[in-house]
Design a protein around this motif. Sequence first.
Motif, PDB file in Angstrom:
ATOM      1  N   GLN A  32       0.820  -1.207   0.000  1.00  0.00           N
ATOM      2  CA  GLN A  32       0.000   0.000   0.000  1.00  0.00           C
ATOM      3  C   GLN A  32       0.851   1.253   0.000  1.00  0.00           C
ATOM      4  O   GLN A  32       1.615   1.497   0.928  1.00  0.00           O
ATOM      5  CB  GLN A  32      -0.923   0.006   1.229  1.00  0.00           C
ATOM      6  N   THR A  50      -0.856   4.124  -1.024  1.00  0.00           N
ATOM      7  CA  THR A  50      -1.912   5.119  -1.144  1.00  0.00           C
ATOM      8  C   THR A  50      -1.856   6.073   0.041  1.00  0.00           C
ATOM      9  O   THR A  50      -1.772   5.651   1.191  1.00  0.00           O
ATOM     10  CB  THR A  50      -3.302   4.443  -1.181  1.00  0.00           C
ATOM     11  N   GLU A  51      -1.940   7.369  -0.229  1.00  0.00           N
ATOM     12  CA  GLU A  51      -1.836   8.366   0.823  1.00  0.00           C
ATOM     13  C   GLU A  51      -3.202   8.681   1.429  1.00  0.00           C
ATOM     14  O   GLU A  51      -4.245   8.431   0.830  1.00  0.00           O
ATOM     15  CB  GLU A  51      -1.180   9.639   0.279  1.00  0.00           C
ATOM     16  N   GLU A  58      -5.586  10.780  -0.704  1.00  0.00           N
ATOM     17  CA  GLU A  58      -6.189  10.059  -1.826  1.00  0.00           C
ATOM     18  C   GLU A  58      -7.341   9.175  -1.346  1.00  0.00           C
ATOM     19  O   GLU A  58      -8.408   9.139  -1.970  1.00  0.00           O
ATOM     20  CB  GLU A  58      -5.124   9.202  -2.522  1.00  0.00           C
ATOM     21  N   VAL A  59      -7.139   8.472  -0.240  1.00  0.00           N
ATOM     22  CA  VAL A  59      -8.205   7.621   0.302  1.00  0.00           C
ATOM     23  C   VAL A  59      -9.385   8.481   0.738  1.00  0.00           C
ATOM     24  O   VAL A  59     -10.550   8.152   0.476  1.00  0.00           O
ATOM     25  CB  VAL A  59      -7.697   6.774   1.479  1.00  0.00           C
ATOM     26  N   LYS A  64     -11.376   9.558  -2.270  1.00  0.00           N
ATOM     27  CA  LYS A  64     -12.118   8.436  -2.847  1.00  0.00           C
ATOM     28  C   LYS A  64     -13.327   8.078  -1.980  1.00  0.00           C
ATOM     29  O   LYS A  64     -14.406   7.783  -2.498  1.00  0.00           O
ATOM     30  CB  LYS A  64     -11.198   7.229  -3.026  1.00  0.00           C
ATOM     31  N   LEU A  70     -11.180   0.655  -4.574  1.00  0.00           N
ATOM     32  CA  LEU A  70     -10.375   1.190  -3.482  1.00  0.00           C
ATOM     33  C   LEU A  70      -9.784   0.053  -2.647  1.00  0.00           C
ATOM     34  O   LEU A  70      -8.593   0.064  -2.314  1.00  0.00           O
ATOM     35  CB  LEU A  70     -11.233   2.107  -2.594  1.00  0.00           C
ATOM     36  N   SER A  72      -6.694  -1.620  -3.844  1.00  0.00           N
ATOM     37  CA  SER A  72      -5.441  -0.861  -3.759  1.00  0.00           C
ATOM     38  C   SER A  72      -4.883  -0.813  -2.346  1.00  0.00           C
ATOM     39  O   SER A  72      -3.793  -0.275  -2.121  1.00  0.00           O
ATOM     40  CB  SER A  72      -5.670   0.575  -4.247  1.00  0.00           C
TER      41      SER A  72
END
Length: 573
Positions: A104, A106-107, A110-111, A114, A137, A140
């Motif tokens: 992971q 993903t920052e 970003e989460v 989303k 989501l 990711s």
Amino acid sequence: MLFKTLCEYLEKLSLTSKRLEITSILAKLFKEASSCEIYETVFLSLGTLNPQYKAIKFNIADKMMVRILSKAYTIPERDILKKYKELGDLGKTAELFSESFVKQETEVLEVYQKLKRIAMEEGAGSQERKVHLMSMLLKSLDRIGAKYACKIILGTMRLGFSEITVIEALSWMEKDDKTLKKQIEEKYRIYPNIGFIAKEFKENGLFGIKDIHIETGVPILSARCQRVDTAKDIIKRHKTSAIEYKYDGTRVQAHLDRNKLSPAPLVKTFTRNLEETTNMFPDIVSAILDSVKAQSAILDCEAIGVDPKTGEFVPFQITIKRKRKHNVKKTAKEIPLKLIVFDILFYNRKSQIHLPFVERRKILESIIKESDKIIIAPEIVVDNTNKFMEVFNTAIEKGLEGIVAKDLTASYTVGSRGYAWIKFKREEKGTLEDTLEPVVLGYYRGAGQRAKFGIGAFLVGVLDEKEDNFKTIAKIGTGLTDEQWVRLKRRCDKIKLLEKPKNYIVPKELFCDIWCEPNILTSIRADDITISPIHTAGYALRFPRLVDFRDDISTKDATTVQEFKNLYKLWKK
């Protein structure tokens, strides 16, 4: 900050119930978060996206989440459902099925974006779009990320802290102690957006929040009443009191700003727990526009339903039916509201909360044009107990709850209980006439005649504001109708939990068969309050009975431990 890092902090929080430890973990989290992501970090840690007055609901229930997990991990729904029934937690289910090899990166931002997009989806085909977006989501995210993304969406974080703990953590982040808590909390009370306050505080400390002021469109935490035992106590404290009748309606904070056009002037209404209700009350909106002679104002009010045939006020249970999102016009015609205005907090771009009540009242009288839809709360100024009791008895004869005595010299006590306002509802009848508003913590399965209901008693608790937890005051097994037992069980089952939340302080001998989230508030009356060696509040209700459910207020408005103790002292005088 990576979302994985945030989730690792959330996991640490899930493993402790100690207030100081929770505060310490949050302080470290907030220190690691940058100023451009602390807004999102704060709200995600609270399991939401926005402050209460701008709340966005995901509208994703367990059944849809099972579909999402099936799509994300290409596993049959029946297998997901089987494992969910075994674990009792869809977050843990997602964690189990998530691909272990996902790295992971993903920052947090970003989460957050989303998740916000998922929540904002509406209209035709929105459910399918939500399933698709959420499944993408989850693909990711690694296991811990999938676990907490699901919990945030389903509203099942339950980490045992609220905005008050966040405020303490911000102070610890800056000073390694809680010395800044008071200044931060003062700003939160007039501008209850803890994410925004955290961002400004992170960037510039106390200097960063000094320019946070009251603003139309953003609710203020409402003042609350204190209790005393006798009329003599009130006169002793106030010397001279403005007495208003206590109406059994719903609290409304009304905002008007004729300078904010979109395209019409801004008018918003909020409940005591900061929920926006503007669209539910079109008659209040029109009354404010027509009758408030100001460019901008924030008014503290009570809305009460009126019987259109008789003109009489209707019971609270009827008034509260106006809080609905559908068939609003039809219901407004059937149950028109009268708005009773009793205070002003903001007037023509200036805060009024520091003015004495007598001055705020003069402003009200100068700007409200009374009609059949809106009036200023009638008041009677008294300076002796005989006159006080005369007004009180008149209120009781009118079928009202009682009265509220207001100190003419006092400022508005934002978000707290103080002796500036004192409610007086109790009569000397050998019973506790005033009601309490505890939270349902869980229930016990029924036996005998109640076996058919599946519920035989329930446990209630009060809020300990200092510790940010709930402590028990009564196990209630009488005073409910068959319909109320069925209703209570149904409501509890919708929010039931597999285990006792860590912020429920309950002795083992009172452990419930079924625990539930602290979302059901009650109105309870009892014969007495006694010292208790069992109940964790230290006191207990004697012969408690349910008066009603309080769907108009939130957990934050529950009776507190301190208030319960004060009531005991008053009762024993």
